[in-house]
Scaffold this motif. Structure first.
Motif, mmCIF file in Angstrom:
data_model
loop_
_atom_site.group_PDB
_atom_site.id
_atom_site.type_symbol
_atom_site.label_atom_id
_atom_site.label_comp_id
_atom_site.label_asym_id
_atom_site.label_seq_id
_atom_site.Cartn_x
_atom_site.Cartn_y
_atom_site.Cartn_z
ATOM 1 N N ALA A 86 0.821 -1.213 0.000
ATOM 2 C CA ALA A 86 0.000 0.000 0.000
ATOM 3 C C ALA A 86 0.856 1.264 0.000
ATOM 4 C CB ALA A 86 -0.956 0.006 1.192
ATOM 5 N N LEU A 87 1.929 1.239 -0.753
ATOM 6 C CA LEU A 87 2.813 2.399 -0.853
ATOM 7 C C LEU A 87 2.503 3.194 -2.123
ATOM 8 C CD1 LEU A 87 5.932 0.467 0.338
ATOM 9 C CD2 LEU A 87 4.977 2.446 1.516
ATOM 10 N N GLY A 88 2.880 4.445 -2.120
ATOM 11 C CA GLY A 88 2.525 5.314 -3.237
ATOM 12 C C GLY A 88 3.263 4.991 -4.520
ATOM 13 N N GLU A 89 4.438 4.385 -4.413
ATOM 14 C CA GLU A 89 5.250 4.093 -5.594
ATOM 15 C C GLU A 89 5.623 2.616 -5.626
ATOM 16 O OE1 GLU A 89 9.582 5.354 -7.581
ATOM 17 O OE2 GLU A 89 8.924 6.209 -5.668
ATOM 18 N N ARG A 90 5.464 1.997 -6.775
ATOM 19 C CA ARG A 90 5.899 0.621 -6.973
ATOM 20 C C ARG A 90 7.391 0.637 -7.301
ATOM 21 N NH1 ARG A 90 6.057 -2.914 -11.649
ATOM 22 N NH2 ARG A 90 5.514 -5.077 -11.132
ATOM 23 N N ARG A 91 8.189 0.053 -6.421
ATOM 24 C CA ARG A 91 9.635 0.081 -6.590
ATOM 25 C C ARG A 91 10.205 -1.305 -6.308
ATOM 26 N NH1 ARG A 91 14.044 2.866 -2.628
ATOM 27 N NH2 ARG A 91 15.886 2.519 -3.921
ATOM 28 N N ARG A 92 10.811 -1.910 -7.319
ATOM 29 C CA ARG A 92 11.367 -3.248 -7.191
ATOM 30 C C ARG A 92 12.754 -3.240 -7.827
ATOM 31 N NH1 ARG A 92 6.165 -6.915 -9.221
ATOM 32 N NH2 ARG A 92 4.671 -6.181 -7.631
ATOM 33 N N GLU A 93 13.772 -3.144 -7.009
ATOM 34 C CA GLU A 93 15.112 -3.015 -7.585
ATOM 35 C C GLU A 93 16.210 -3.328 -6.582
ATOM 36 O OE1 GLU A 93 15.564 0.998 -8.933
ATOM 37 O OE2 GLU A 93 15.207 1.875 -6.966
ATOM 38 N N ILE A 94 17.372 -3.642 -7.152
ATOM 39 C CA ILE A 94 18.619 -3.787 -6.409
ATOM 40 C C ILE A 94 19.481 -2.604 -6.813
ATOM 41 C CG2 ILE A 94 20.616 -5.266 -5.965
ATOM 42 C CD1 ILE A 94 18.864 -7.550 -7.299
ATOM 43 N N VAL A 95 19.947 -1.820 -5.847
ATOM 44 C CA VAL A 95 20.689 -0.590 -6.154
ATOM 45 C C VAL A 95 22.056 -0.632 -5.483
ATOM 46 C CG1 VAL A 95 20.648 1.929 -6.111
ATOM 47 C CG2 VAL A 95 18.490 0.649 -6.212
ATOM 48 N N LEU A 96 23.105 -0.558 -6.286
ATOM 49 C CA LEU A 96 24.467 -0.436 -5.766
ATOM 50 C C LEU A 96 24.926 0.995 -5.979
ATOM 51 C CD1 LEU A 96 24.216 -3.585 -6.730
ATOM 52 C CD2 LEU A 96 26.695 -3.557 -6.430
ATOM 53 N N THR A 97 25.200 1.699 -4.890
ATOM 54 C CA THR A 97 25.727 3.055 -4.971
ATOM 55 C C THR A 97 27.220 3.001 -4.705
ATOM 56 O OG1 THR A 97 23.642 3.993 -4.175
ATOM 57 C CG2 THR A 97 25.606 5.389 -4.027
ATOM 58 N N PHE A 98 27.996 3.460 -5.680
ATOM 59 C CA PHE A 98 29.447 3.391 -5.556
ATOM 60 C C PHE A 98 29.964 4.566 -4.714
ATOM 61 C CE2 PHE A 98 28.352 0.849 -9.196
ATOM 62 C CZ PHE A 98 29.187 -0.247 -9.080
#
Length: 455
Positions: free
Chosen positions: A326-338
Motif C-alpha cells: 500500500a505504498l505510493g510508488e511501486r519500486r522493485r530493484e537492487i541498487v548499488l551506490t558506488f
C-alpha cells in the motif's frame, strides 16, 4: 538421470496452486512440448474430475499454454481428496504416481511439518523429490527440525526448498553481470561500493490474503523468504561452476556471514503498518480494518532492515532490505551506490554524484548512472544513464523453479543450512520487535512510508 514423471500437488485447491503453480507448469510444458507429465491434485475438499480438469485448463489458459505436452497433461490429470497428514491417504496418493514422482507441498508450514511426519510411515518410490514452498519453517529451530525429518526420508539432493523469487530472470542475471564482466566484478566490494539497497515496494494492499499475511507480515513474506536470498547472490563469491553443489555452497557461505548492522537488531530495523489512504484514486481502508485481520497481532505491512556481510569483500557496507504494501510508488530493484571519487579537479562544476547501478525486478532491466561532461560548457558535469533490458526469459519464475524440480536439478533450491541461516538473522530482529525495542509505526496508504524514514 530420468526426469520426474508425476507432479503431485498437496494443497491443490489453494490460491498458490491456481494463481502461480499451475500457470508455471503450463508455461514450462509449452516450452517443452516433448515432455510427458501427469499432474495429480490433492487436498481436503472434494472435487469431481471435471471440476479439477477445468481448474487446470483455466490456469494453463491464463499462461497462454498450448502444444502436445499441455494436451497430454490435461488428458492425464486427476484429483484425489487427501488429508496430507494421513499416512494411509498419502500412501494411496503415491500409488497414483507413474514413474518418478515429485511431491509439491503448497501448504502452510505447520501442515507441511505434519505431512512430513506422516510420510515416514509411507514407502516412497526411489528418487522421489520433495518440493517445499516458502516459508521453510517458522523460525531457525523449526527449520532445523524440519531438515532433520526430511534427511531421514530422502537425500539432500532430493529436497527442493522452493523460492520462486530466485527464478526471476533479473535475479539470475546477477550472476551473468558479475562473473562475465571484468568491468563490474573488480568493483564489486567494499573498496568501491558505499551501500546496497534491495527494495520490493508494492502499491497493492492486502488483497484478501489475511489468512496468510496477517500471521507473517512484510518481514517474513518478503525479506526472510526472498530479499535475503537476493543479498546472498550479491555478496557471494564466484562459484567454480553453476552446478547445484557449487552454486548452493557459495550461497550458504554468503548467508552464514550476514548479521544485523552493528550487531544490534533494534537499531538495524524498522516496522510500520498502513492506515487508510488513496492509491491512484483507489481508496484503501486501514490495515486493521481489512477483513480477517487481527489487530492484536501488530502485523507490519512495511519492514526495513539494515544488514551487513561480515566478510573480507563486504565488511562495513550497509545492505538495506525493504518491502511494504500500500505504498505510493511501486519500486522493485537492487541498487548499488558506488563511493565518491577521492578528488574532483578544481574548476569542474555541476552535478557530481557517485555512480549508481540499478537492477530492476519488473520490468527486468538494468541502468548505470554516472557523470559525464554536459552538452554545453565542457567544464560543467551532467548526469548520464545507460539502460538495457534483460527480457522476460523463456519461462516465468515458477516455470524456472519447476523446470529444476522436474529435471531433478536443485540449483535454484536452498540447501538445508541456508534455510536455517536465513531464519537466524530474522529471529534476532523479531526478538527485538517482540521485546518492544522497535515500535510499530504508521503510514498512510499511498504514501512513501513514515515521513521520517526518508530523512
Amino acid at each position: 538421470m530420468d526426469d520426474i514423471s508425476t507432479l503431485i500437488i498437496l494443497g491443490a485447491t489453494g490460491d498458490l496452486t491456481s494463481r502461480l503453480l499451475l500457470p508455471g507448469v503450463g508455461r514450462l510444458l509449452t516450452d517443452q512440448p516433448g515432455r510427458r507429465l501427469k499432474i495429480v491434485g490433492a487436498d481436503l475438499p472434494t472435487k469431481d474430475q471435471d471440476e479439477w480438469s477445468a481448474t487446470v485448463k483455466s490456469a494453463f489458459d491464463s499462461a497462454g499454454a498450448n502444444g502436445d505436452a499441455v494436451e497430454h497433461a490435461l488428458t492425464h490429470t486427476r484429483y484425489l481428496p487427501t488429508d496430507a497428514t494421513s499416512p494411509e491417504q498419502l500412501r494411496q496418493l503415491m500409488e497414483a504416481a507413474e514413474g518418478i514422482p515429485a511431491l509439491y507441498f503448497a501448504l502452510p508450514p505447520s501442515v507441511t511439518a505434519r505431512a512430513i511426519n506422516a510420510l515416514h510411515d509411507v514407502g516412497l518410490p526411489e528418487h522421489t523429490v520433495l518440493a517445499l514452498e516458502k516459508p521453510f519453517g517458522t523460525d531457525q529451530q523449526s527449520a532445523a527440525d524440519l531438515n532433520r525429518k526430511l534427511a531421514s526420508l530422502v537425500t539432500e539432493e532430493q529436497i527442493f526448498r522452493v523460492d520462486h523469487f530466485l527464478g526471476k530472470s533479473s535475479v539470475l542475471n546477477i550472476l551473468g553481470l558479475r562473473f562475465t564482466n571484468v568491468l563490474f566484478e573488480p568493483l564489486w566490494n567494499r573498496d568501491h561500493v558505499a551501500k546496497v539497497e534491495i527494495v520490493y515496494d508494492e502499491q497493492l494492499g492486502l488483497e484478501g490474503r489475511a489468512g496468510y499475511y496477517d500471521s507473517s507480515g512484510a518481514l517474513i513474506d518478503m525479506i526472510q523468504s526472498h530479499l535475503i536470498q537476493v543479498m546472498a547472490l550479491v555478496t557471494m563469491e564466484a562459484p567454480t561452476s553453476l552446478e547445484a553443489a557449487d552454486l548452493r555452497a557459495v550461497k550458504t557461505e554468503a548467508l552464514r556471514a550476514v548479521r544485523p548492522w552493528g550487531s544490534d537488531p533494534a537499531t538495524a530495523s524498522r516496522r510500520a503498518r498502513y492506515t487508510a489512504g488513496t492509491i491512484d484514486g483507489r481508496q484503501l481502508p486501514s490495515y486493521v480494518e481489512e477483513e480477517g485481520v487481527q489487530a492484536r497481532r501488530e502485523t507490519e505491512t512495511l519492514a526495513e532492515v539494515t544488514l551487513e556481510s561480515q566478510s573480507w569483500r563486504w565488511a562495513g557496507v550497509p545492505f538495506t532490505l525493504r518491502s511494504g504494501k500500500a505504498l505510493g510508488e511501486r519500486r522493485r530493484e537492487i541498487v548499488l551506490t558506488f563511493r565518491d571519487v577521492p578528488h574532483v579537479p578544481e574548476g569542474m562544476q555541476g552535478m557530481i554524484s557517485p555512480a549508481v547501478l540499478r537492477l530492476r525486478l519488473g520490468p527486468d532491466s538494468m541502468s548505470l548512472e554516472f557523470n559525464i561532461n554536459g552538452p554545453g560548457d565542457p567544464y560543467v558535469i551532467d548526469r548520464a544513464h545507460l539502460m538495457t533490458e534483460f527480457g522476460e526469459g523463456r519461462l516465468n519464475p515458477y516455470g524456472e523453479v519447476l523446470n529444476g524440480i522436474l529435471q531433478r536439478d536443485p540449483s535454484l533450491s536452498l540447501r538445508g543450512e541456508a534455510a536455517e541461516q536465513a531464519w537466524r538473522v530474522i529471529d534476532e530482529i523479531r526478538g527485538a520487535w517482540s521485546n518492544g525495542r522497535v515500535p510499530l509505526e504508521e503510514y498512510a496508504a499511498g504514501s512513501g512510508g513514515p515521513e521520517h524514514w526518508g530523512k
